[in-house]
Design a protein around this motif. Structure first.
Motif, PDB file in Angstrom:
ATOM      1  N   UNK A 137     -11.350  11.833 -13.525  1.00 20.08           N
ATOM      2  CA  UNK A 137     -11.487  10.641 -13.144  1.00 20.08           C
ATOM      3  C   UNK A 137     -10.583   9.612 -11.628  1.00 20.08           C
ATOM      4  N   UNK A 138     -10.160  10.680 -10.798  1.00 21.59           N
ATOM      5  CA  UNK A 138      -9.095  10.554  -9.738  1.00 21.59           C
ATOM      6  C   UNK A 138      -7.790  10.080 -10.165  1.00 21.59           C
ATOM      7  N   UNK A 139      -6.871  10.049  -9.493  1.00 24.45           N
ATOM      8  CA  UNK A 139      -5.338  10.129  -9.912  1.00 24.45           C
ATOM      9  C   UNK A 139      -5.375   8.466  -9.064  1.00 24.45           C
ATOM     10  N   UNK A 140      -4.075   7.781  -9.572  1.00 23.61           N
ATOM     11  CA  UNK A 140      -3.366   6.986  -9.787  1.00 23.61           C
ATOM     12  C   UNK A 140      -4.236   5.605  -9.379  1.00 23.61           C
ATOM     13  N   UNK A 159      -1.471  21.781  -5.786  1.00 22.69           N
ATOM     14  CA  UNK A 159      -1.067  22.090  -4.387  1.00 22.69           C
ATOM     15  C   UNK A 159       0.750  21.251  -4.204  1.00 22.69           C
ATOM     16  N   UNK A 160       1.277  20.692  -3.001  1.00 26.02           N
ATOM     17  CA  UNK A 160       2.564  20.268  -2.515  1.00 26.02           C
ATOM     18  C   UNK A 160       1.651  18.688  -2.867  1.00 26.02           C
ATOM     19  N   UNK A 161       2.001  18.237  -3.854  1.00 25.48           N
ATOM     20  CA  UNK A 161       1.882  16.411  -4.195  1.00 25.48           C
ATOM     21  C   UNK A 161       2.395  15.329  -3.704  1.00 25.48           C
ATOM     22  N   UNK A 162       2.380  14.556  -3.416  1.00 23.08           N
ATOM     23  CA  UNK A 162       2.570  12.904  -3.042  1.00 23.08           C
ATOM     24  C   UNK A 162       2.253  12.221  -3.860  1.00 23.08           C
ATOM     25  N   UNK A 163       3.443  11.729  -4.724  1.00 26.58           N
ATOM     26  CA  UNK A 163       3.004  10.561  -6.015  1.00 26.58           C
ATOM     27  C   UNK A 163       3.096   9.417  -4.888  1.00 26.58           C
ATOM     28  N   UNK A 164       2.095   8.282  -4.230  1.00 29.26           N
ATOM     29  CA  UNK A 164       2.720   7.242  -4.210  1.00 29.26           C
ATOM     30  C   UNK A 164       2.569   6.193  -5.258  1.00 29.26           C
ATOM     31  N   UNK A 165       3.903   4.853  -5.727  1.00 35.90           N
ATOM     32  CA  UNK A 165       3.077   4.285  -7.141  1.00 35.90           C
ATOM     33  C   UNK A 165       2.314   3.621  -6.439  1.00 35.90           C
ATOM     34  N   UNK A 166       1.258   2.657  -7.668  1.00 35.76           N
ATOM     35  CA  UNK A 166       0.614   1.514  -7.547  1.00 35.76           C
ATOM     36  C   UNK A 166       1.115   0.415  -7.228  1.00 35.76           C
ATOM     37  N   UNK A 167       0.282   0.285  -6.041  1.00 35.22           N
ATOM     38  CA  UNK A 167       1.067  -0.367  -5.692  1.00 35.22           C
ATOM     39  C   UNK A 167       1.349  -2.198  -6.167  1.00 35.22           C
ATOM     40  N   UNK A 168       2.198  -2.806  -5.932  1.00 31.76           N
ATOM     41  CA  UNK A 168       1.997  -3.928  -5.916  1.00 31.76           C
ATOM     42  C   UNK A 168       2.965  -3.952  -8.090  1.00 31.76           C
ATOM     43  N   UNK A 169       4.066  -2.646  -7.794  1.00 28.62           N
ATOM     44  CA  UNK A 169       4.771  -2.387  -8.906  1.00 28.62           C
ATOM     45  C   UNK A 169       6.907  -1.236  -8.155  1.00 28.62           C
ATOM     46  N   UNK A 170       6.615  -2.089  -9.273  1.00 30.64           N
ATOM     47  CA  UNK A 170       8.439  -1.814  -9.013  1.00 30.64           C
ATOM     48  C   UNK A 170       8.587  -0.057  -9.746  1.00 30.64           C
TER      49      UNK A 170
END
Length: 297
Positions: free
Chosen positions: A85-88, A22-33
């Motif tokens: 495992x769950x993502x991110x 499905x359409x997936x939003x990929x937020x970056x890891x917190x505290x990272x560039x």
């Protein structure tokens, strides 16, 4: 849909063949560039080869862990880990530990037979080394971490590149094309390391190749034959109940490393299937992050 909400299609029983996400939003890891879709190689006639890089903001020029996804050399995505495992969560754990994490796409078997995917992972290593200053990382401290087919690719690259006289046929000249490809450490999760023992797999990898040529390809692409005394330290994790990749594959690489005088640690999980199904994966993450922190710092 947030990628972190992505789950297996069924809880029990065989999964239906995947045809899309499905359409997936990929937020970056917190505290990272985060650098998304860095083109580390362009191979004529193929799609651009890309990687993502997450650099912890709290660390100054952190070391890098290059994650190589699995999928039987036939499928997989740099942005996803096994659905159970769950993502991110895994990538976030590495960032929280002060480690930059790069995730790489490579050519799959319908696009290129081996060693093509090996060349791609080598190209990703060389790219990170070439542009380390611009990316804000210390790529002289770089580890490869692969799972399943990705563990095979990671082991081939780590062990072949670390030899005194590397096999240029294995390393290739994709992308940056030259430069050091050696790494500081290797982590392999339930990987294939001796193809010569798996003739049905070898036939799948090179279906249009004569049998005698397949045997030679299997030998040249088996990490157990690449270990040297100065090979990078490795951590090998495998489930004893793995019915997809026999645990003997990790045992053989570990024993080959110890026989050569290289550093190797092997941990076998008695109740685990492939991807550590049947047991929590989090303790394996913690064990691996501790190993990486030890050798990269």
């Amino acid at each position: 849909m947030d990628v972190r909400d992505l789950r297996p299609p069924v809880e029990d029983g065989p999964w239906p063949p995947a045809t899309h996400h499905p359409p997936l939003d990929h937020p970056p890891p917190e505290g990272a560039r985060t650098w998304t879709g860095l083109t580390y190689a362009m191979v004529d006639g193929y799609r651009p080869m890309v990687l993502d890089l997450h650099v912890p903001l709290a660390a100054l020029r952190p070391p890098v862990v290059l994650w190589v996804h699995g999928g039987g050399w036939r499928e997989g995505d740099r942005r996803l880990v096994p659905l159970q495992w769950g993502q991110q969560r895994l990538f976030q754990r590495l960032v929280d530990a002060g480690l930059a994490v790069a995730t790489v796409d490579y050519r799959l078997l319908a696009e290129s037979s081996l060693p093509g995917p090996v060349h791609d992972v080598v190209a990703a290593v060389r790219y990170l080394r070439r542009y380390a200053d611009e990316l804000g990382v210390d790529a002289s401290r770089l580890a490869l971490w692969g799972e399943s087919a990705g563990a095979h690719l990671a082991a081939v690259v780590a062990l072949a590149a670390g030899q005194a006289h590397p096999d240029q046929w294995l390393l290739g000249s994709t992308g940056v094309g030259h430069g050091p490809a050696g790494v500081t450490a290797l982590v392999g999760w339930y990987g294939v390391y001796d193809l010569t023992l798996l003739p049905s797999l070898v036939a799948m990898l090179w279906p249009d190749t004569p049998a005698y040529e397949r045997e030679e390809l299997a030998r040249r692409l088996s990490p157990v034959r690449m270990v040297a005394p100065d090979s990078p330290p490795m951590l090998l994790l495998h489930g004893e109940a793995d019915t997809l990749v026999p645990v003997d594959q990790s045992v053989r690489l570990h024993e080959a490393a110890r026989a050569a005088g290289a550093r190797s640690e092997l941990e076998v999980s008695p109740g685990s299937e492939h991807v550590f199904a049947g047991e929590p994966v989090e303790p394996r993450w913690e064990r691996t992050v501790d190993f990486l922190a030890q050798h990269l710092r």
